[in-house]
Design a protein around this motif. Structure first.
Motif, PDB file in Angstrom:
ATOM      1  N   ILE A  38      -3.353   3.741   0.691  1.00 19.84           N
ATOM      2  CA  ILE A  38      -4.305   4.124  -0.353  1.00 19.84           C
ATOM      3  C   ILE A  38      -4.884   2.876  -1.006  1.00 19.84           C
ATOM      4  O   ILE A  38      -6.094   2.762  -1.232  1.00 19.84           O
ATOM      5  CB  ILE A  38      -3.622   5.010  -1.413  1.00 19.84           C
ATOM      6  N   ALA A  39      -3.999   1.910  -1.312  1.00 19.26           N
ATOM      7  CA  ALA A  39      -4.440   0.691  -1.991  1.00 19.26           C
ATOM      8  C   ALA A  39      -5.365  -0.158  -1.114  1.00 19.26           C
ATOM      9  O   ALA A  39      -6.293  -0.798  -1.614  1.00 19.26           O
ATOM     10  CB  ALA A  39      -3.227  -0.127  -2.421  1.00 19.26           C
ATOM     11  N   LEU A  40      -5.114  -0.167   0.202  1.00 18.84           N
ATOM     12  CA  LEU A  40      -5.982  -0.928   1.110  1.00 18.84           C
ATOM     13  C   LEU A  40      -7.409  -0.386   1.094  1.00 18.84           C
ATOM     14  O   LEU A  40      -8.367  -1.127   1.336  1.00 18.84           O
ATOM     15  CB  LEU A  40      -5.425  -0.875   2.538  1.00 18.84           C
ATOM     16  N   ASP A  41      -7.538   0.913   0.817  1.00 22.72           N
ATOM     17  CA  ASP A  41      -8.857   1.537   0.741  1.00 22.72           C
ATOM     18  C   ASP A  41      -9.416   1.535  -0.674  1.00 22.72           C
ATOM     19  O   ASP A  41     -10.466   2.121  -0.936  1.00 22.72           O
ATOM     20  CB  ASP A  41      -8.789   2.982   1.246  1.00 22.72           C
ATOM     21  N   THR A  42      -8.685   0.903  -1.592  1.00 20.04           N
ATOM     22  CA  THR A  42      -9.106   0.855  -2.993  1.00 20.04           C
ATOM     23  C   THR A  42      -9.616  -0.538  -3.333  1.00 20.04           C
ATOM     24  O   THR A  42      -9.045  -1.541  -2.896  1.00 20.04           O
ATOM     25  CB  THR A  42      -7.923   1.205  -3.925  1.00 20.04           C
ATOM     26  N   ARG A  43     -10.676  -0.597  -4.070  1.00 13.75           N
ATOM     27  CA  ARG A  43     -11.211  -1.866  -4.547  1.00 13.75           C
ATOM     28  C   ARG A  43     -11.159  -1.882  -6.066  1.00 13.75           C
ATOM     29  O   ARG A  43     -11.173  -0.841  -6.709  1.00 13.75           O
ATOM     30  CB  ARG A  43     -12.663  -2.055  -4.077  1.00 13.75           C
ATOM     31  N   THR A 175      -4.337  -6.291  -3.697  1.00 15.48           N
ATOM     32  CA  THR A 175      -4.449  -7.754  -3.585  1.00 15.48           C
ATOM     33  C   THR A 175      -4.990  -8.156  -2.223  1.00 15.48           C
ATOM     34  O   THR A 175      -5.891  -9.008  -2.126  1.00 15.48           O
ATOM     35  CB  THR A 175      -3.068  -8.406  -3.794  1.00 15.48           C
ATOM     36  N   ILE A 176      -4.462  -7.539  -1.166  1.00  9.43           N
ATOM     37  CA  ILE A 176      -4.956  -7.838   0.184  1.00  9.43           C
ATOM     38  C   ILE A 176      -6.412  -7.419   0.325  1.00  9.43           C
ATOM     39  O   ILE A 176      -7.226  -8.145   0.914  1.00  9.43           O
ATOM     40  CB  ILE A 176      -4.079  -7.128   1.235  1.00  9.43           C
ATOM     41  N   ALA A 177      -6.748  -6.236  -0.224  1.00  4.31           N
ATOM     42  CA  ALA A 177      -8.127  -5.763  -0.147  1.00  4.31           C
ATOM     43  C   ALA A 177      -9.070  -6.707  -0.882  1.00  4.31           C
ATOM     44  O   ALA A 177     -10.233  -6.883  -0.474  1.00  4.31           O
ATOM     45  CB  ALA A 177      -8.229  -4.359  -0.741  1.00  4.31           C
ATOM     46  N   ARG A 178      -8.576  -7.327  -1.944  1.00  6.22           N
ATOM     47  CA  ARG A 178      -9.402  -8.242  -2.732  1.00  6.22           C
ATOM     48  C   ARG A 178      -9.572  -9.591  -2.034  1.00  6.22           C
ATOM     49  O   ARG A 178     -10.677 -10.149  -1.983  1.00  6.22           O
ATOM     50  CB  ARG A 178      -8.767  -8.453  -4.112  1.00  6.22           C
ATOM     51  N   LEU A 179      -8.479 -10.112  -1.490  1.00  2.00           N
ATOM     52  CA  LEU A 179      -8.503 -11.458  -0.909  1.00  2.00           C
ATOM     53  C   LEU A 179      -8.966 -11.467   0.544  1.00  2.00           C
ATOM     54  O   LEU A 179      -9.653 -12.396   0.982  1.00  2.00           O
ATOM     55  CB  LEU A 179      -7.110 -12.086  -1.003  1.00  2.00           C
ATOM     56  N   ALA A 187      -6.656  -2.797   8.692  1.00  2.00           N
ATOM     57  CA  ALA A 187      -5.290  -2.290   8.501  1.00  2.00           C
ATOM     58  C   ALA A 187      -5.307  -0.890   7.902  1.00  2.00           C
ATOM     59  O   ALA A 187      -4.463  -0.053   8.249  1.00  2.00           O
ATOM     60  CB  ALA A 187      -4.503  -3.236   7.597  1.00  2.00           C
ATOM     61  N   GLY A 188      -6.273  -0.628   7.016  1.00  2.35           N
ATOM     62  CA  GLY A 188      -6.350   0.678   6.366  1.00  2.35           C
ATOM     63  C   GLY A 188      -6.561   1.818   7.349  1.00  2.35           C
ATOM     64  O   GLY A 188      -6.115   2.952   7.113  1.00  2.35           O
ATOM     65  N   LYS A 189      -7.239   1.526   8.470  1.00  4.52           N
ATOM     66  CA  LYS A 189      -7.485   2.558   9.476  1.00  4.52           C
ATOM     67  C   LYS A 189      -6.218   2.901  10.262  1.00  4.52           C
ATOM     68  O   LYS A 189      -6.153   3.940  10.915  1.00  4.52           O
ATOM     69  CB  LYS A 189      -8.575   2.084  10.447  1.00  4.52           C
ATOM     70  N   VAL A 190      -5.238   2.007  10.194  1.00  4.21           N
ATOM     71  CA  VAL A 190      -4.002   2.205  10.957  1.00  4.21           C
ATOM     72  C   VAL A 190      -2.851   2.662  10.064  1.00  4.21           C
ATOM     73  O   VAL A 190      -2.137   3.613  10.390  1.00  4.21           O
ATOM     74  CB  VAL A 190      -3.607   0.898  11.684  1.00  4.21           C
ATOM     75  N   VAL A 191      -2.688   1.986   8.916  1.00  7.81           N
ATOM     76  CA  VAL A 191      -1.525   2.224   8.060  1.00  7.81           C
ATOM     77  C   VAL A 191      -1.457   3.663   7.574  1.00  7.81           C
ATOM     78  O   VAL A 191      -0.410   4.317   7.665  1.00  7.81           O
ATOM     79  CB  VAL A 191      -1.536   1.263   6.854  1.00  7.81           C
ATOM     80  N   GLY A 192      -2.578   4.181   7.047  1.00 10.17           N
ATOM     81  CA  GLY A 192      -2.588   5.533   6.505  1.00 10.17           C
ATOM     82  C   GLY A 192      -2.197   6.589   7.524  1.00 10.17           C
ATOM     83  O   GLY A 192      -1.239   7.354   7.306  1.00 10.17           O
ATOM     84  N   PRO A 193      -2.908   6.667   8.665  1.00  5.17           N
ATOM     85  CA  PRO A 193      -2.562   7.679   9.686  1.00  5.17           C
ATOM     86  C   PRO A 193      -1.134   7.532  10.214  1.00  5.17           C
ATOM     87  O   PRO A 193      -0.431   8.537  10.390  1.00  5.17           O
ATOM     88  CB  PRO A 193      -3.590   7.422  10.793  1.00  5.17           C
TER      89      PRO A 193
END
Length: 315
Positions: A38-43, A175-179, A187-193
């Motif tokens: 969720i966080a990877l898809d959040t900005r 933090t990863i999404a920001r940096l 990663a977001g396309k893989v981690v969530g599913p």
């Protein structure tokens, strides 16, 4: 109530669902991965979007953290369920939304930006609101409070667990999404599913290991979960309509209020309630049924939108 179910209803508070230590660790990792996804898809910009729509976000917060637990409490009294089932329903109602709500909003052609920002805000607030809500409503329940007293649940203990499971993965993901936005996007396309498949696998293994209990007692919670899930979805839809939100925002609000992260609830059941039967059955079955009902509603909305657009094009 069906006579054959009466002994099971009376006994559901005393059964324990077996869950190995290794499976509990796996469940913690899976729930953490879901929140990380969720966080990877959040900005950080999503919180800015939320700040620009404070009224709409406030409506969602009130519905999720005040109205839904209160209405759930009322439903448990109306259905006259046993203490463990009532606590399971209250626990699920107090859970934050998961990113399934974002997927369903997108499928229903709703306001995805609103959905994402509400999910982000909801998960942050849940760190503090969830343990307080569970302790408050559980202590008020005429049969649930006895279960809580036996367990001696501390809201602060639950707060630390939720902060660990939600807070750390969420901060790391943002933090990863920001940096490294490119890395986060991939990663977001893989981690969530993968995380949701992992959650499904944990639930399947848990059910298989307790198959006889599942068969004997699932009938006790099926109707309660069906009505509870319908209540949650209708609350989201109703409050959006009552506050005159646009149609796309109404769809987002419906899923943000109606879809709960029951996997987190299941983790807390085994961490703090020793796999208490009624609670575990409610959380496990909710996690399955909630997705089925959500997909049905999303597909209905999508079909309706497609039909309307076709009619407008023909005109």
């Amino acid at each position: 109530m069906i006579p054959d179910l009466l002994p099971l209803v009376a006994d559901v508070d005393s059964i324990k669902i077996a869950f190995e230590e290794g499976s509990l660790t796996t469940l913690k990792i899976v729930i953490g991965a879901i929140l990380f996804g969720i966080a990877l898809d959040t900005r950080l910009e999503d919180f800015a979007v939320a700040a620009r729509r404070p009224g709409t976000i406030a409506i969602g917060v009130v519905a999720q953290f005040l109205l839904l637990p209160a209405l759930t409490f009322g439903l448990t009294l109306l259905l006259d369920v046993r203490g463990s089932v009532a606590l399971g329903m209250i626990l699920v109602a107090c859970c934050p939304p998961g990113n399934v709500s974002n997927i369903l909003t997108h499928r229903a052609r709703g306001d995805v930006a609103l959905s994402v920002s509400m999910t982000a805000v909801g998960n942050v607030l849940a760190i503090f609101a969830m343990p307080l809500n569970v302790a408050f409503w559980g202590a008020l329940h005429p049969t649930g409070k006895a279960v809580l007293e036996d367990i001696e649940l501390s809201a602060w203990d639950m707060l630390s667990e939720i902060a660990l499971v939600i807070g750390l993965p969420f901060v790391a993901g943002i933090t990863i999404a920001r940096l490294w936005p490119v890395v986060a996007a991939r990663a977001g396309k893989v981690v969530g599913p993968v995380a949701f498949l992992g959650l499904g696998a944990v639930i399947v293994v848990g059910v298989a290991n307790n198959w006889s209990i599942f068969l004997d007692y699932i009938g006790v919670v099926v109707i309660a979960v069906f009505l509870h899930d319908a209540l949650a979805l209708l609350l989201g839809y109703g409050i959006a309509k009552a506050t005159r939100l646009p149609d796309s925002s109404t769809r987002a609000m419906t899923f943000e209020v109606g879809i709960r992260n029951a996997g987190l609830g299941l983790l807390l059941v085994f961490t703090y309630f020793d796999g208490l039967g009624g609670m575990a059955l409610v959380a496990a079955w909710w996690g399955i049924w909630d997705i089925i009902a959500g997909l049905a509603v999303a597909q209905w909305w999508r079909s309706r939108t497609t039909t309307r657009r076709s009619q407008e094009a023909a005109a």
